[in-house]
Design a protein around this motif. Structure first.
Motif, short mmCIF file in Angstrom:
data_model
loop_
_atom_site.label_atom_id
_atom_site.label_comp_id
_atom_site.label_asym_id
_atom_site.label_seq_id
_atom_site.Cartn_x
_atom_site.Cartn_y
_atom_site.Cartn_z
N HIS A 116 0.64 -1.11 0.01
CA HIS A 116 -0.18 0.03 0.13
C HIS A 116 0.72 1.29 0.06
O HIS A 116 0.32 2.22 -0.51
CB HIS A 116 -0.80 0.00 1.27
CG HIS A 116 -2.05 -1.02 1.34
ND1 HIS A 116 -3.37 -0.48 0.83
CD2 HIS A 116 -2.29 -2.17 1.06
CE1 HIS A 116 -4.26 -1.38 0.34
NE2 HIS A 116 -3.62 -2.53 0.68
N ALA A 117 1.98 1.17 0.49
CA ALA A 117 2.80 2.41 0.54
C ALA A 117 3.22 2.92 -0.82
O ALA A 117 3.35 4.02 -1.14
CB ALA A 117 4.27 1.71 1.12
N VAL A 118 3.46 2.09 -1.89
CA VAL A 118 3.76 2.07 -3.40
C VAL A 118 2.57 2.83 -3.86
O VAL A 118 2.61 4.13 -4.49
CB VAL A 118 3.61 0.92 -4.10
CG1 VAL A 118 3.91 1.16 -5.48
CG2 VAL A 118 5.17 0.19 -3.50
N HIS A 119 1.20 2.58 -3.61
CA HIS A 119 -0.09 3.26 -3.90
C HIS A 119 -0.02 4.69 -3.23
O HIS A 119 -0.29 5.63 -4.11
CB HIS A 119 -1.19 2.56 -3.60
CG HIS A 119 -1.33 1.49 -4.26
ND1 HIS A 119 -1.47 1.10 -5.64
CD2 HIS A 119 -1.42 0.13 -3.48
CE1 HIS A 119 -1.70 -0.30 -5.89
NE2 HIS A 119 -1.59 -0.64 -4.74
N PHE A 120 0.45 4.69 -2.15
CA PHE A 120 0.32 6.06 -1.41
C PHE A 120 1.33 7.10 -2.04
O PHE A 120 1.01 8.38 -2.15
CB PHE A 120 0.69 5.80 0.19
CG PHE A 120 0.94 7.21 0.81
CD1 PHE A 120 -0.14 7.89 1.51
CD2 PHE A 120 2.05 7.89 1.03
CE1 PHE A 120 -0.17 8.98 2.21
CE2 PHE A 120 2.01 8.88 1.86
CZ PHE A 120 0.99 9.49 2.32
N VAL A 121 2.49 6.63 -2.17
CA VAL A 121 3.73 7.38 -2.63
C VAL A 121 3.43 7.89 -4.09
O VAL A 121 4.13 8.90 -4.55
CB VAL A 121 5.04 6.92 -2.46
CG1 VAL A 121 5.43 6.53 -1.23
CG2 VAL A 121 5.13 5.72 -3.27
N ASN A 122 2.66 7.00 -4.92
CA ASN A 122 2.32 7.53 -6.27
C ASN A 122 1.39 8.93 -6.19
O ASN A 122 1.19 9.47 -7.10
CB ASN A 122 1.54 6.28 -7.02
CG ASN A 122 2.70 5.61 -7.48
OD1 ASN A 122 3.99 5.85 -7.60
ND2 ASN A 122 2.15 4.10 -7.67
#
Length: 431
Positions: A116-122
């Motif tokens: 989910h961090a990847v979705h957040f940082v995008n």
């Protein structure tokens, strides 16, 4: 849309809390009706966003960073419930913003699940990130650990200011090669402590990587190094000085992550124009208590009652090493719900010899019989086996009266146990 989002989100949050619902539901609603809510709200923070991610230690490390920054006079927003999906962050924001959507904070420090961090940082490029480790965990969700390492690399690539990496984890340290632009800092271990943190694939036992000329690459210098871990104290080295401090945190893994927290906190305070007060940072570090369920010590019937979260082979091994069994009645609670990971075969990669002398009083959870079989193979005596956590906990407390108690538990089992304990002792219930 923005003026409509916050009142509706707060209404959903209030109704959800009244009905005993999960802490992330309001965030899920807001994500659906207003996908730009988090970005708009967090972009107003003067010192930006820091993301903490990795396989083990996110919750406790985030708690440490928050308390260190608060000791320096910074106002910090964080997802305190430990709900580390993007909807958990959105839900936490709804609890902190005013009716106009304004957030009274200097910086956000957010614990985020690796995927989910990847979705957040995008959506919200962080100014800082802290990447703790890559260990075999929840293979049904993440796949092999190289996939997890790639997820952490994506976080680093989206970071605009400073990337903090674990020098002792080869998969994390390699991320530095993929980062261009941000400053890269490291936290590390004294040579004498490195064998305490083996990788799941025993990389430390393998021959070290070499350059084309056959040379072993030198380890990068670390901004903070953990030099020694005692029973209730530790030595850290930074700025060329060795600092000894008392620690309320227990467990060698928590103390190592304290070095990580120091690096990130020092970086943020330095960039904020408020040079960090080292003495205050160390004092604040010494006062950090364990996060819920992570070596947390409660009191039940006048005796200590410790909860130790275990969710993968490395974490369970370090938990057994950090919390010696002698003198304690032990219970093990293993669930295989989504948040725990469905595949419990990793239990066979943990050695339970340290429990052999005193045994295990009760084994519980959805996978209680799998755990009991594993103990049997290691010749560890165990008492009752009951998949009903509520009944098993009552039996454990009753049968171990007058003794300190310790429970090794997976995530959802820990939440269930804490809910039951809240009925008989002082404990915050996290949904």
């Amino acid at each position: 849309m923005f003026s409509f989002t916050v009142p509706l989100g707060k209404l959903v949050r209030a109704v959800s809390r009244l009905r005993g619902g999960g802490s992330a539901l309001p965030g899920l609603v807001v994500e659906k009706i207003d996908p730009g809510f988090m970005q708009r709200t967090l972009s107003s923070l003067p010192h930006g966003v820091a993301v903490v991610s990795g396989t083990n230690g996110k919750t406790t490390t985030t708690k440490m960073v928050v308390e260190l920054l608060e000791s320096q006079g910074l106002k910090v927003f964080t997802n305190r419930t430990g709900s580390n999906f993007t909807r958990g962050v959105a839900a936490a924001l709804l609890g902190e913003v005013d009716w106009r959507g304004r957030l009274d904070a200097d910086v956000a420090v957010l614990e985020l699940d690796e995927a989910h961090a990847v979705h957040f940082v995008n959506k919200v490029p962080p100014r800082y990130c802290l990447l703790l480790n890559v260990l075999r965990d929840q293979l049904d969700r993440f796949g092999e650990i190289d996939t997890t390492a790639l997820l952490l690399q994506r976080i680093a690539e989206r970071t605009t200011g400073t990337v903090v990496l674990n020098r002792e984890d080869p998969r994390v340290a390699r991320i530095a090669g993929a980062v261009s632009g941000p400053e890269v800092l490291y936290f590390g271990l004294d040579e004498s402590l490195r064998s305490t943190f083996p990788n799941d694939d025993d990389m430390r036992a393998a021959a070290p990587e070499t350059s084309p000329r056959g040379e072993v690459p030198a380890s990068p210098a670390a901004d903070v190094v953990l030099r020694r871990v005692g029973t209730d104290d530790a030595d850290f080295e930074f700025d060329g000085t060795l600092v000894s401090t008392h620690m309320k945190l227990r467990g060698v893994y928590n103390i190592f992550n304290a070095a990580a927290a120091l690096v990130l906190a020092r970086s943020i305070t330095g960039a904020s124009g408020r040079p960090g007060d080292s003495a205050k940072l160390v004092k604040a570090l010494s006062e950090v208590a364990p996060a819920f369920g992570r070596g947390e010590s409660l009191t039940v019937d006048g005796q200590p009652f410790e909860l130790v979260l275990v969710k993968n082979p490395s974490g369970f091994r370090l938990g057994l090493k950090s919390f010696p069994a002698k003198g304690y009645a032990s219970m093990i609670a293993i669930n295989d719900n989504y948040a725990d990971g469905r595949d419990m075969s990793w239990l066979w990669d943990v050695e339970f010899d340290s429990l052999r002398e005193d045994g295990v009083e009760v084994v519980t959870g959805v996978r209680a019989y799998d755990m009991a079989l594993r103990l049997q193979y290691d010749e560890v005596h165990f008492g009752s086996v009951d998949t009903d956590i509520t009944a098993a906990l009552a039996e454990f407390i009753r049968g171990s009266a007058g003794k300190p108690k310790r429970v090794f538990c997976t995530y959802t089992a820990m939440l269930a146990i804490r809910r039951e304990l809240s009925k008989i002792t002082t404990v915050e219930v996290v949904s």
